[in-house]
Design a protein around this motif. Structure first.
Motif, PDB file in Angstrom:
ATOM      1  N   ASP A  50      27.815  29.022  27.424  1.00  0.00           N
ATOM      2  CA  ASP A  50      27.720  29.778  28.551  1.00  0.00           C
ATOM      3  C   ASP A  50      29.191  28.987  28.636  1.00  0.00           C
ATOM      4  O   ASP A  50      30.257  29.603  29.536  1.00  0.00           O
ATOM      5  CB  ASP A  50      26.782  29.255  29.603  1.00  0.00           C
TER       6      ASP A  50
ATOM      7  N   THR B 221      36.748  33.676  28.503  1.00  0.00           N
ATOM      8  CA  THR B 221      37.166  34.815  29.328  1.00  0.00           C
ATOM      9  C   THR B 221      38.843  34.235  29.599  1.00  0.00           C
ATOM     10  O   THR B 221      39.680  34.861  29.786  1.00  0.00           O
ATOM     11  CB  THR B 221      36.242  34.947  30.694  1.00  0.00           C
TER      12      THR B 221
ATOM     13  N   GLU C 162      42.299  36.479  28.927  1.00  0.00           N
ATOM     14  CA  GLU C 162      42.410  37.176  30.105  1.00  0.00           C
ATOM     15  C   GLU C 162      44.765  36.528  30.420  1.00  0.00           C
ATOM     16  O   GLU C 162      45.039  37.228  30.381  1.00  0.00           O
ATOM     17  CB  GLU C 162      42.149  36.224  32.232  1.00  0.00           C
TER      18      GLU C 162
ATOM     19  N   VAL D 186      37.633  41.168  28.820  1.00  0.00           N
ATOM     20  CA  VAL D 186      36.320  41.351  27.788  1.00  0.00           C
ATOM     21  C   VAL D 186      35.167  42.196  28.297  1.00  0.00           C
ATOM     22  O   VAL D 186      35.179  42.091  29.531  1.00  0.00           O
ATOM     23  CB  VAL D 186      35.410  39.377  27.784  1.00  0.00           C
TER      24      VAL D 186
ATOM     25  N   LEU E 163      33.449  36.556  36.948  1.00  0.00           N
ATOM     26  CA  LEU E 163      32.904  35.302  36.972  1.00  0.00           C
ATOM     27  C   LEU E 163      33.317  34.904  37.419  1.00  0.00           C
ATOM     28  O   LEU E 163      35.270  33.852  37.785  1.00  0.00           O
ATOM     29  CB  LEU E 163      33.085  34.270  35.221  1.00  0.00           C
TER      30      LEU E 163
ATOM     31  N   ARG F   7      35.812  30.471  38.675  1.00  0.00           N
ATOM     32  CA  ARG F   7      36.303  30.212  38.355  1.00  0.00           C
ATOM     33  C   ARG F   7      35.712  28.733  39.302  1.00  0.00           C
ATOM     34  O   ARG F   7      36.336  27.622  39.649  1.00  0.00           O
ATOM     35  CB  ARG F   7      37.308  29.657  38.832  1.00  0.00           C
TER      36      ARG F   7
ATOM     37  N   SER G 134      26.344  26.959  36.938  1.00  0.00           N
ATOM     38  CA  SER G 134      26.208  27.895  35.472  1.00  0.00           C
ATOM     39  C   SER G 134      25.030  27.446  35.018  1.00  0.00           C
ATOM     40  O   SER G 134      24.419  28.362  34.084  1.00  0.00           O
ATOM     41  CB  SER G 134      27.288  27.711  34.496  1.00  0.00           C
TER      42      SER G 134
ATOM     43  N   ASP H  71      24.298  31.626  34.269  1.00  0.00           N
ATOM     44  CA  ASP H  71      24.394  32.368  32.704  1.00  0.00           C
ATOM     45  C   ASP H  71      23.258  32.672  32.611  1.00  0.00           C
ATOM     46  O   ASP H  71      23.388  34.239  31.386  1.00  0.00           O
ATOM     47  CB  ASP H  71      25.205  31.185  32.171  1.00  0.00           C
TER      48      ASP H  71
ATOM     49  N   LEU I  71      23.595  36.369  33.990  1.00  0.00           N
ATOM     50  CA  LEU I  71      24.745  37.275  33.237  1.00  0.00           C
ATOM     51  C   LEU I  71      23.671  37.187  32.101  1.00  0.00           C
ATOM     52  O   LEU I  71      24.440  38.635  31.716  1.00  0.00           O
ATOM     53  CB  LEU I  71      25.681  36.229  33.039  1.00  0.00           C
TER      54      LEU I  71
ATOM     55  N   VAL J  92      29.305  45.224  30.251  1.00  0.00           N
ATOM     56  CA  VAL J  92      29.634  45.011  31.542  1.00  0.00           C
ATOM     57  C   VAL J  92      31.219  44.802  31.115  1.00  0.00           C
ATOM     58  O   VAL J  92      31.570  43.751  29.755  1.00  0.00           O
ATOM     59  CB  VAL J  92      29.402  43.697  31.335  1.00  0.00           C
ATOM     60  N   LEU J  93      32.481  45.006  31.996  1.00  0.00           N
ATOM     61  CA  LEU J  93      33.327  44.598  31.659  1.00  0.00           C
ATOM     62  C   LEU J  93      33.491  42.925  32.784  1.00  0.00           C
ATOM     63  O   LEU J  93      33.948  42.449  33.806  1.00  0.00           O
ATOM     64  CB  LEU J  93      34.589  44.982  31.613  1.00  0.00           C
ATOM     65  N   LEU J  94      33.950  41.899  31.976  1.00  0.00           N
ATOM     66  CA  LEU J  94      33.531  40.309  31.910  1.00  0.00           C
ATOM     67  C   LEU J  94      35.097  39.675  32.390  1.00  0.00           C
ATOM     68  O   LEU J  94      36.308  39.815  32.236  1.00  0.00           O
ATOM     69  CB  LEU J  94      33.379  39.126  30.932  1.00  0.00           C
ATOM     70  N   PHE J  95      35.665  39.741  33.744  1.00  0.00           N
ATOM     71  CA  PHE J  95      36.658  38.682  34.034  1.00  0.00           C
ATOM     72  C   PHE J  95      36.171  37.708  35.229  1.00  0.00           C
ATOM     73  O   PHE J  95      35.353  37.130  35.655  1.00  0.00           O
ATOM     74  CB  PHE J  95      37.386  39.654  35.028  1.00  0.00           C
ATOM     75  N   THR J  96      37.975  37.044  34.923  1.00  0.00           N
ATOM     76  CA  THR J  96      37.487  35.561  35.632  1.00  0.00           C
ATOM     77  C   THR J  96      38.198  35.854  37.437  1.00  0.00           C
ATOM     78  O   THR J  96      39.169  36.680  37.079  1.00  0.00           O
ATOM     79  CB  THR J  96      37.826  34.648  35.641  1.00  0.00           C
TER      80      THR J  96
ATOM     81  N   PHE K  69      30.793  47.532  40.720  1.00  0.00           N
ATOM     82  CA  PHE K  69      30.932  45.991  40.599  1.00  0.00           C
ATOM     83  C   PHE K  69      29.653  45.300  40.926  1.00  0.00           C
ATOM     84  O   PHE K  69      28.980  45.977  41.608  1.00  0.00           O
ATOM     85  CB  PHE K  69      32.126  45.043  40.993  1.00  0.00           C
TER      86      PHE K  69
END
Lengths: 340, 340
Positions: free
Chosen positions: A82, A89, A93, A99, B71, B73, B78, B82, B85, B99-103, B126
């Motif tokens: 994880d 990710t 970006e 992702v 996610l 930052r 976690s 996680d 997730l 799922v579109l994963l972003f930070t 979201f």
């Protein structure tokens, strides 16, 4: 989403006094547009705050802007995987993409999920991880010309690793642990591994075994035991088997932190002292290892993530990057800090 | 992706002897198509193995087929987030989406990332998590009519929680821990919390405090200390502060497993025995808790994930679901198993 309020490509064209095709060219092939027209359209885009939808842009560029990443449907490794997912990710970006996260069963069963995503053109490429021995995904993707990069090797039967990959040199790290333990006087060095055919586990075990042989240690006094499951209880049972043998080890190399914690628990349960009576090491340097003073091997997560993403964008070729793990020394195995 | 080999919508139309619009209707609005035509086109789709691209389908349905998940930052949480997730990704897949994963950075800074994804129409909705006190995302998304569901509350200043949410009743769980400790004879029950303004942490602390008051315990003997960072070292420093006071606690409730492990380390460092001299509890029932015999609170991960996904698809309204945490009793605080 409030589509009603969005500025359309038609409005941009009208504002700039050009055709819709010209606006489309500015967005997707600006090299085809004359500088004066380009400037005019760009000014209109800025004035109206126009943002093309990802879907419209996908049709124009034939790129989804998404990299697929499959979560393994299994517990256990997530202590390490994880943090890797977080780092990867962020790396993706930085290239302007996101992702697409999915789950897939391991082995051939999981290929259908990859096939569906390819058929839907949902992703531009895959990052493959949680690799197992003879992992079918690499050859399957390579045969279809689907771009991918792997964190971890597939260890195919014919020895030919398909596609680009990055991995940590687990064999070398475990050889260094065995050498360091031997330098401290240990000659009976056991190993607790995974029963499941994971590539990483076999690699680590081969490194330990090769170093024991190189040092001339008796193979009947350096025994490997496989834990049935990657859990604390599995590690404790494997340690009990080693410690009950006729020539019990004085040091135990664990293939994962989770198993090594089980080894430590069994050592303590017998009234033995870790780092004195029995030396114990783990792998991954997870938060677990730090919490209980476990010597472990740290994987360079940020560098692994950045490398796997950079491999996605290099011309397609079979190349691999092997990174070293870092020995993190703690009380469970107080090795000499000069251990290499 | 090998687009050259893909079957096109035009080929399906030709094979079925209908127009391309009819094929499009079959795919996107089958209720508009006569049964006989529907059957004919479906047979052609099956015979040719046609699969519409996600991009083409997105344009037709105006749905991206993706749910955005940001996610945080930051490190620390976690251990629990996680597994959530993983479970959430599976729940979303059961609804045919990914799922579109972003930070995104926390707070207002992160809103730009959400705004970009909305402008690109990259996601349909979201799932918001890692919520903090006065989290700006919920009100911001609700004002814009963007569908979302939250795991965790935003605790807005005016008390009006925007949008649907699911959460674990951390206050109730910590009240039960305090009550259970009191039933075992403890009257000096300390708390180690987070300094950062996380909603979950404040909620848990309020539950502990309210129960101590209800039991009539002296507030000078039931003291809360905040750890500067959510780490093992932070927990150890906070525990040292409590144990060095004039009236040291005989029990310490930790807001997280990570801090509680630090408390345990400090207890041991002083030659005290956890679960005898000092009782210690954590929160999350992570693999850490199991490994060192820490009494903790388990969050129902699968139910939380399934609930947050189901809230995405219910008509838009402000409704919340509060799920109970489960006390998992271990040696660090051997509470009576009848603790409620």
């Amino acid at each position: 989403m409030r589509r009603g309020e969005a500025v359309t490509l038609r409005q941009v064209a009208s504002h700039a006094g050009v055709s819709r095709q010209t606006v489309s060219n500015v967005l997707n092939a600006p090299e085809r547009v004359e500088p004066a027209t380009l400037a005019k359209v760009q000014a209109a885009i800025e004035a109206l705050g126009y943002q093309p939808s990802r879907t419209a842009r996908s049709l124009a560029t034939r790129q989804a802007g998404l990299i697929g990443y499959g979560l393994a449907r299994q517990a256990g490794h997530s202590l390490f995987m994880d943090p890797f997912l977080h780092a990867m990710t962020e790396s993706i970006e930085q290239t302007g993409r996101h992702v697409l996260l999915f789950t897939a069963p391991p082995g051939h069963l999981g290929l259908q999920t990859y096939a569906d995503l390819i058929a839907q053109r949902a992703v531009d490429a895959f990052v493959v991880s949680d690799t197992v021995d003879h992992d079918p995904r690499h050859a399957w993707l390579a045969e279809r010309g689907v771009p991918f990069a792997s964190f971890g090797r597939a260890w195919p039967k014919d020895g030919d690793q398909p596609g680009p990959w990055v991995d940590v040199d687990g064999a070398r790290a475990c050889a260094r642990l065995a050498a360091g333990l031997h330098a401290e006087g240990h000659t009976r060095i056991g190993f607790v591994g995974w029963q499941a055919p994971t590539s990483a586990g076999s690699d680590r075990q081969r490194g330990w075994r090769a170093e024991c042989e190189r040092l001339g240690l008796d193979e009947h006094e350096c025994v490997a035991v496989s834990a049935e499951v990657d859990s604390i209880e599995g590690g404790a049972r494997a340690a009990a088997e080693l410690l009950d043998s006729a020539v019990p080890p004085t040091a135990i190399v664990g293939v994962s932190d989770l198993l090594a914690v089980g080894v430590l628990n069994e050592v303590r349960r017998r009234g033995l002292r870790a780092g004195r009576d029995i030396w114990v090491t783990g792998f991954d340097d997870s938060v677990l290892a730090a919490s209980i003073g476990l010597t472990s091997v740290r994987q360079p997560i940020a560098e692994l993530a950045a490398t796997v993403v950079s491999l996605l964008d290099t011309p397609y070729e079979d190349r691999g990057v092997l990174l070293p793990g870092e020995l993190v020394l703690r009380g469970s195995a107080p090795l000499n800090s000069g251990t290499r």
